[in-house]
Design an enzyme around this catalytic site. Sequence first.
Site, PDB file in Angstrom:
ATOM      1  N   SER A  57       0.843  -1.201   0.000  1.00  0.00           N
ATOM      2  CA  SER A  57       0.000   0.000   0.000  1.00  0.00           C
ATOM      3  C   SER A  57       0.874   1.245   0.000  1.00  0.00           C
ATOM      4  O   SER A  57       2.099   1.165   0.184  1.00  0.00           O
ATOM      5  CB  SER A  57      -0.930   0.028   1.223  1.00  0.00           C
ATOM      6  OG  SER A  57      -0.177   0.173   2.417  1.00  0.00           O
ATOM      7  N   SER A 178      11.351  10.153   6.874  1.00  0.00           N
ATOM      8  CA  SER A 178      10.221  11.071   7.038  1.00  0.00           C
ATOM      9  C   SER A 178      10.726  12.459   7.365  1.00  0.00           C
ATOM     10  O   SER A 178      11.693  12.618   8.130  1.00  0.00           O
ATOM     11  CB  SER A 178       9.313  10.572   8.173  1.00  0.00           C
ATOM     12  OG  SER A 178       8.408  11.585   8.575  1.00  0.00           O
ATOM     13  N   TYR A 204       8.355   7.497  16.203  1.00  0.00           N
ATOM     14  CA  TYR A 204       8.498   7.363  14.753  1.00  0.00           C
ATOM     15  C   TYR A 204       9.578   8.315  14.233  1.00  0.00           C
ATOM     16  O   TYR A 204      10.472   7.912  13.480  1.00  0.00           O
ATOM     17  CB  TYR A 204       7.149   7.660  14.108  1.00  0.00           C
ATOM     18  CG  TYR A 204       7.101   7.478  12.609  1.00  0.00           C
ATOM     19  CD1 TYR A 204       6.816   6.240  12.061  1.00  0.00           C
ATOM     20  CD2 TYR A 204       7.307   8.558  11.749  1.00  0.00           C
ATOM     21  CE1 TYR A 204       6.746   6.066  10.685  1.00  0.00           C
ATOM     22  CE2 TYR A 204       7.239   8.400  10.377  1.00  0.00           C
ATOM     23  CZ  TYR A 204       6.952   7.143   9.851  1.00  0.00           C
ATOM     24  OH  TYR A 204       6.892   6.992   8.488  1.00  0.00           O
ATOM     25  N   LYS A 208      13.325   7.604  12.505  1.00  0.00           N
ATOM     26  CA  LYS A 208      13.663   8.159  11.201  1.00  0.00           C
ATOM     27  C   LYS A 208      14.904   9.058  11.293  1.00  0.00           C
ATOM     28  O   LYS A 208      15.717   9.101  10.366  1.00  0.00           O
ATOM     29  CB  LYS A 208      12.469   8.929  10.640  1.00  0.00           C
ATOM     30  CG  LYS A 208      11.257   8.063  10.328  1.00  0.00           C
ATOM     31  CD  LYS A 208      11.562   7.015   9.277  1.00  0.00           C
ATOM     32  CE  LYS A 208      10.339   6.255   8.819  1.00  0.00           C
ATOM     33  NZ  LYS A 208      10.618   5.285   7.747  1.00  0.00           N
ATOM     34  N   THR A 239      -1.481   8.669   2.262  1.00  0.00           N
ATOM     35  CA  THR A 239      -1.322   7.222   2.271  1.00  0.00           C
ATOM     36  C   THR A 239      -2.181   6.624   3.381  1.00  0.00           C
ATOM     37  O   THR A 239      -2.573   7.320   4.325  1.00  0.00           O
ATOM     38  CB  THR A 239       0.140   6.821   2.513  1.00  0.00           C
ATOM     39  OG1 THR A 239       0.525   7.226   3.834  1.00  0.00           O
ATOM     40  CG2 THR A 239       1.060   7.495   1.490  1.00  0.00           C
TER      41      THR A 239
END
Length: 321
Positions: A57, A178, A204, A208, A239
Amino acid sequence: MLPRAIAVGIDTVLDRTVAPGYTRIGPAIRRHLSTWPADPEPDAMKGTVVAVTGATSGLGLATAEGLARLGAEVVLVVRDTDKGARVVREIQGRLPLAELHLARCDVGDLDDVRRFADELDAEHLDVLVHNAGAMPPERTESAQGHELTMALHVLGPVLMTELLRPRLGDARVVMVTSGGMYGQRLRADDPGYLQGDYSPTTAYARSKRAQVELLPVLDQRWGGSGISVHVTHPGWADTPGVVDSLPTFHRVTGPLLRDAEGGADTTVWLAATQPVPTGGMLWHDRRPRPFHLLRRTRTGEDERAQLWDWVRAQLDLPQGP
């Protein structure tokens, strides 16, 4: 066409002001500047074999399809093979001649990464794209007891690349990071996020940030084998991951978000463009970008070395190349 110096200035302003450059506005403007590199040739990837993790995806799917469209034989590395099979049928519905394969791997599970590397049915890879990602809503540990975002975004990709080195040759390795990492400094002292209150977005972004800070180390380590290592961030893309993990952000920015193809553009370009771009750089919208935008996030060599020592210890890697 504007003079290059003015084009560079416009591009830089877009990048430093964040929102204009990260949304669909960024590429809409940049594509008309003299600093925008040419698209790869239509058959640029013909005869190559590439692997893309997290390919069912969002950015991973768009990357796999973009590379297949350029002629590559693509291995979709997925956790859910049933979902992966549906994605393969979808892509082949749009690209009937695409050569696609499925391989199962949970990148956050180091034992599964080892199994995947042993069983991968490919004699060589020309490109390896580390795209798999997640933002769990609460602190979650991998099968080996590592905080999940660090396992999935750092430990798993490093281990996978190490194990596949004999098959990579003069390959390109691309890690998808990111832009959120710009707000975090490296926490080499707490890679497991054991201190303080856990925040999914902070965890997160820290993982990154770790990807970006390890880039010079990994480029030096793997570059001796002919591998070039690149990191790219997609900007703000629409997304499923953004919808699920950042619903408020998606609701507010939705009309301006890039589609998945726009978010994957630089990853596909890095994999296909010639000559091979210089390794060890962070890219966004086909241009190198700074590692830091804020003074408070700057990383010293000692901190970077501390993180690398931790990664090597978790993966039981040798000191040298």
